[in-house]
Design a protein around this motif. Structure first.
Motif, PDB file in Angstrom:
ATOM      1  N   ASN A  83       0.817  -1.221   0.000  1.00 28.73           N
ATOM      2  CA  ASN A  83       0.000   0.000   0.000  1.00 28.73           C
ATOM      3  C   ASN A  83       0.848   1.268   0.000  1.00 28.73           C
ATOM      4  O   ASN A  83       0.607   2.201   0.755  1.00 28.73           O
ATOM      5  N   GLY A  84       1.872   1.264  -0.853  1.00 25.50           N
ATOM      6  CA  GLY A  84       2.690   2.453  -1.051  1.00 25.50           C
ATOM      7  C   GLY A  84       3.887   2.604  -0.145  1.00 25.50           C
ATOM      8  O   GLY A  84       4.682   3.518  -0.317  1.00 25.50           O
ATOM      9  N   THR A  85       4.041   1.724   0.832  1.00 27.37           N
ATOM     10  CA  THR A  85       5.141   1.817   1.786  1.00 27.37           C
ATOM     11  C   THR A  85       6.131   0.680   1.569  1.00 27.37           C
ATOM     12  O   THR A  85       5.719  -0.483   1.500  1.00 27.37           O
ATOM     13  N   PRO A  86       7.438   0.991   1.467  1.00 26.85           N
ATOM     14  CA  PRO A  86       8.415  -0.091   1.319  1.00 26.85           C
ATOM     15  C   PRO A  86       8.489  -0.919   2.604  1.00 26.85           C
ATOM     16  O   PRO A  86       8.610  -0.359   3.697  1.00 26.85           O
ATOM     17  N   VAL A  87       8.381  -2.245   2.460  1.00 24.86           N
ATOM     18  CA  VAL A  87       8.379  -3.119   3.631  1.00 24.86           C
ATOM     19  C   VAL A  87       9.499  -4.156   3.605  1.00 24.86           C
ATOM     20  O   VAL A  87       9.763  -4.798   4.616  1.00 24.86           O
ATOM     21  N   ASP A  88      10.152  -4.333   2.458  1.00 25.76           N
ATOM     22  CA  ASP A  88      11.228  -5.315   2.374  1.00 25.76           C
ATOM     23  C   ASP A  88      12.113  -4.983   1.182  1.00 25.76           C
ATOM     24  O   ASP A  88      11.659  -4.355   0.224  1.00 25.76           O
ATOM     25  N   LYS A  89      13.382  -5.415   1.250  1.00 26.59           N
ATOM     26  CA  LYS A  89      14.333  -5.174   0.166  1.00 26.59           C
ATOM     27  C   LYS A  89      15.165  -6.427  -0.041  1.00 26.59           C
ATOM     28  O   LYS A  89      15.641  -7.023   0.918  1.00 26.59           O
ATOM     29  N   ILE A  90      15.320  -6.802  -1.298  1.00 30.35           N
ATOM     30  CA  ILE A  90      16.127  -7.961  -1.676  1.00 30.35           C
ATOM     31  C   ILE A  90      17.183  -7.460  -2.646  1.00 30.35           C
ATOM     32  O   ILE A  90      16.850  -6.876  -3.681  1.00 30.35           O
ATOM     33  N   ILE A  91      18.445  -7.692  -2.321  1.00 32.26           N
ATOM     34  CA  ILE A  91      19.531  -7.208  -3.170  1.00 32.26           C
ATOM     35  C   ILE A  91      20.249  -8.396  -3.793  1.00 32.26           C
ATOM     36  O   ILE A  91      20.605  -9.341  -3.108  1.00 32.26           O
ATOM     37  N   GLY A  92      20.443  -8.324  -5.103  1.00 32.16           N
ATOM     38  CA  GLY A  92      21.147  -9.376  -5.825  1.00 32.16           C
ATOM     39  C   GLY A  92      20.219 -10.480  -6.289  1.00 32.16           C
ATOM     40  O   GLY A  92      19.038 -10.514  -5.949  1.00 32.16           O
ATOM     41  N   PHE A  93      20.780 -11.377  -7.094  1.00 30.93           N
ATOM     42  CA  PHE A  93      19.998 -12.487  -7.630  1.00 30.93           C
ATOM     43  C   PHE A  93      19.602 -13.425  -6.502  1.00 30.93           C
ATOM     44  O   PHE A  93      20.404 -13.737  -5.632  1.00 30.93           O
ATOM     45  N   GLN A  94      18.355 -13.869  -6.524  1.00 29.14           N
ATOM     46  CA  GLN A  94      17.840 -14.834  -5.542  1.00 29.14           C
ATOM     47  C   GLN A  94      17.069 -15.910  -6.297  1.00 29.14           C
ATOM     48  O   GLN A  94      16.522 -15.650  -7.371  1.00 29.14           O
ATOM     49  N   SER A  95      16.988 -17.093  -5.714  1.00 26.23           N
ATOM     50  CA  SER A  95      16.211 -18.168  -6.323  1.00 26.23           C
ATOM     51  C   SER A  95      14.723 -17.845  -6.230  1.00 26.23           C
ATOM     52  O   SER A  95      14.300 -17.002  -5.427  1.00 26.23           O
ATOM     53  N   LYS A  96      13.939 -18.548  -7.028  1.00 26.31           N
ATOM     54  CA  LYS A  96      12.490 -18.333  -6.997  1.00 26.31           C
ATOM     55  C   LYS A  96      11.928 -18.653  -5.614  1.00 26.31           C
ATOM     56  O   LYS A  96      11.090 -17.916  -5.098  1.00 26.31           O
ATOM     57  N   ASP A  97      12.399 -19.719  -4.997  1.00 20.24           N
ATOM     58  CA  ASP A  97      11.899 -20.082  -3.670  1.00 20.24           C
ATOM     59  C   ASP A  97      12.220 -19.004  -2.634  1.00 20.24           C
ATOM     60  O   ASP A  97      11.388 -18.678  -1.786  1.00 20.24           O
TER      61      ASP A  97
END
Length: 108
Positions: A83-97
């Motif tokens: 709902n418009g607010t950043p709640v998580d960040k993932i940096i770099g390649f990650q697997s689908k799981d």
């Protein structure tokens, strides 16, 4: 739902607006090899989660304002917005799981 492209101009209405639900923004660039590796993973996720999640791609070379505002220093960076607010960040390649596990925490 299909993956959409966003720009600095459309970021507010597509990602930051209240009521947009859960949106994952892929901050990427065409020259970035890990970005190209994660693209098919995001396509698969889009097929699996359907209407519960919006996936957006933002080219950081063409749209530096949004990338700068959210402190994107390396790509690919995926930021999960609720709902418009950043709640998580993932940096770099990650697997689908790995991506599914992070995203699942934020789906309502």
């Amino acid at each position: 739902m299909s993956i959409i492209k966003v720009s600095d101009q459309s970021f507010k209405s597509e990602v930051e607006a209240q009521g947009t639900g859960t949106v994952v923004v892929d901050f990427w660039a065409p020259w970035c090899a890990p970005c190209r590796m994660i693209a098919p993973v995001l396509e698969e996720l889009d097929q699996e989660v359907g209407d519960k999640l919006k996936i957006a791609k933002l080219n950081v070379d063409d749209n530096p304002e949004s990338a700068s505002r959210y402190g994107v220093m390396s790509i690919p960076t995926l930021i999960v917005f609720k709902n418009g607010t950043p709640v998580d960040k993932i940096i770099g390649f990650q697997s689908k799981d790995a991506l599914k596990n992070v995203i699942a925490r934020h789906l309502s």
